[in-house]
Write a protein that holds these residues in place. Sequence first.
Motif, mmCIF file in Angstrom:
data_model
loop_
_atom_site.group_PDB
_atom_site.id
_atom_site.type_symbol
_atom_site.label_atom_id
_atom_site.label_comp_id
_atom_site.label_asym_id
_atom_site.label_seq_id
_atom_site.Cartn_x
_atom_site.Cartn_y
_atom_site.Cartn_z
ATOM 1 N N THR A 35 0.820 -1.208 0.000
ATOM 2 C CA THR A 35 0.000 0.000 0.000
ATOM 3 C C THR A 35 0.851 1.253 0.000
ATOM 4 O OG1 THR A 35 -1.742 -1.141 1.225
ATOM 5 C CG2 THR A 35 -1.807 1.267 1.233
ATOM 6 N N ASP A 52 -5.108 7.477 2.293
ATOM 7 C CA ASP A 52 -5.049 6.016 2.407
ATOM 8 C C ASP A 52 -3.942 5.540 3.350
ATOM 9 O OD1 ASP A 52 -7.248 5.634 0.743
ATOM 10 O OD2 ASP A 52 -6.031 5.500 -1.072
ATOM 11 N N HIS A 92 -11.091 -0.056 2.039
ATOM 12 C CA HIS A 92 -10.107 -1.007 1.523
ATOM 13 C C HIS A 92 -10.366 -2.424 2.031
ATOM 14 C CE1 HIS A 92 -7.666 2.462 0.274
ATOM 15 N NE2 HIS A 92 -8.066 2.991 1.408
ATOM 16 N N ASP A 94 -7.738 -4.713 1.722
ATOM 17 C CA ASP A 94 -6.419 -5.327 1.831
ATOM 18 C C ASP A 94 -5.554 -4.740 2.927
ATOM 19 O OD1 ASP A 94 -6.090 -2.889 0.525
ATOM 20 O OD2 ASP A 94 -5.923 -3.851 -1.424
ATOM 21 N N HIS A 165 -14.599 -0.892 -8.773
ATOM 22 C CA HIS A 165 -13.882 -1.722 -7.799
ATOM 23 C C HIS A 165 -14.759 -1.884 -6.561
ATOM 24 C CE1 HIS A 165 -10.682 -3.410 -5.394
ATOM 25 N NE2 HIS A 165 -10.681 -2.375 -4.573
ATOM 26 N N CYS A 169 -15.880 4.195 -4.509
ATOM 27 C CA CYS A 169 -14.536 4.672 -4.837
ATOM 28 C C CYS A 169 -14.554 6.139 -5.294
ATOM 29 C CB CYS A 169 -13.912 3.810 -5.924
ATOM 30 S SG CYS A 169 -13.454 2.153 -5.375
ATOM 31 N N ASP A 182 -7.667 2.234 -5.890
ATOM 32 C CA ASP A 182 -7.451 0.944 -6.540
ATOM 33 C C ASP A 182 -8.033 0.883 -7.953
ATOM 34 O OD1 ASP A 182 -6.481 0.355 -4.061
ATOM 35 O OD2 ASP A 182 -7.664 -1.450 -3.766
ATOM 36 N N PHE A 185 -3.820 0.464 -11.671
ATOM 37 C CA PHE A 185 -2.476 0.157 -11.211
ATOM 38 C C PHE A 185 -1.494 0.702 -12.248
ATOM 39 C CE2 PHE A 185 -4.586 -3.704 -9.093
ATOM 40 C CZ PHE A 185 -4.818 -2.996 -7.921
ATOM 41 N N ALA A 192 -7.754 -2.828 -11.239
ATOM 42 C CA ALA A 192 -8.231 -3.451 -10.014
ATOM 43 C C ALA A 192 -9.268 -4.528 -10.307
ATOM 44 C CB ALA A 192 -8.838 -2.397 -9.097
ATOM 45 N N CYS A 223 -2.684 3.537 -5.192
ATOM 46 C CA CYS A 223 -2.752 3.066 -3.807
ATOM 47 C C CYS A 223 -1.935 1.796 -3.603
ATOM 48 C CB CYS A 223 -4.209 2.824 -3.414
ATOM 49 S SG CYS A 223 -4.450 2.404 -1.679
ATOM 50 N N HIS A 224 -1.671 1.048 -4.691
ATOM 51 C CA HIS A 224 -0.960 -0.229 -4.556
ATOM 52 C C HIS A 224 -0.007 -0.454 -5.713
ATOM 53 C CE1 HIS A 224 -3.463 -1.588 -1.240
ATOM 54 N NE2 HIS A 224 -4.531 -1.246 -1.938
#
Length: 307
Positions: A35, A52, A92, A94, A165, A169, A182, A185, A192, A223-224
């Motif tokens: 993250t 986040d 989230h 995760d 997602h 969001c 998300d 990416f 996502a 975010c990831h």
Amino acid sequence: MNDSALQAAKAQIEAACAVAGKPVIRTFFDEPTFTATHVVHDPVTRRAAIIDSVLDFDQAAGRTSHASADAIIAYVHEQKLTVDWLLETHAHADHLSDAPYLQQQLGGMLVIGREIVTVQNVFAGIFNEPTSFARDGSQFDRLMSDGETFAIGNLGAIALHVPGHTPACLAYVIGDAVFVGDTLFMPDYGSARADFPGGDARTLFRSIRRLMQLPDETRVFLCHDYKAPGRETYVWETTIGAERTGNVHVHDGVSEDDFGTMREARDKTLGMPRLILPSIQVNIRAGHLPEPEANGVSYLKLPLNLL
């Protein structure tokens, strides 16, 4: 989602790209949950937002700690920043949010998208939450809608609703940058998943294409990151132009049907995120743990044979 919100965001980015005073962005990457937490500030007024955050969680021991948040707090103090906003792009699945701890230490208004009420209602049923659990988003300080504006010092900011997602969001356009959660990416990794309750692959496609209408030079913060095959380093910054032309799932020329078919097939191969059950229970509470029981201890539920 309305076009006026997108046009306002495009105008803001074009203006920010034409002048000095773009937001300063420092990212803290939590490798256990992959993250990226972003601290954004106006270099003139030194007003800031944190996007986040991560609560450190040892699932096997059932213990939480604040090392990740403490590193952010140290940076905020070192830079002499004033935190006005604690922004969540979504609830989230995760990682657990540490926004309440950051708010306690630094202040700021805790924000999420207005559709969090949809997410709360779905998961309140899954976790059999008591009637005392509010399903109206009141755990947060402010619920933002598509096109809603705010400011970080002299920096203009706009919330864009980008469901798919999850239903709730948001992407935050701040100066010349957009923080997409998300939704996207890195171009070499794609998009996502869209198979959580309330998610939808074709809705996600439309949200992504909407974001890709922003100017090509817009800085995109994710975010990831999970390191695409062949890449050795974690990366969390790209541009709209790079996403639009090179995203392996949703570049120019990919149709909604093509994306939907790919995304739905891919999602069927994915396992549940490791921390989804604790994360959702905490994050629909704006990062707060469930109310302690009679012995003073908070408990997280594990629904059996349900999901």
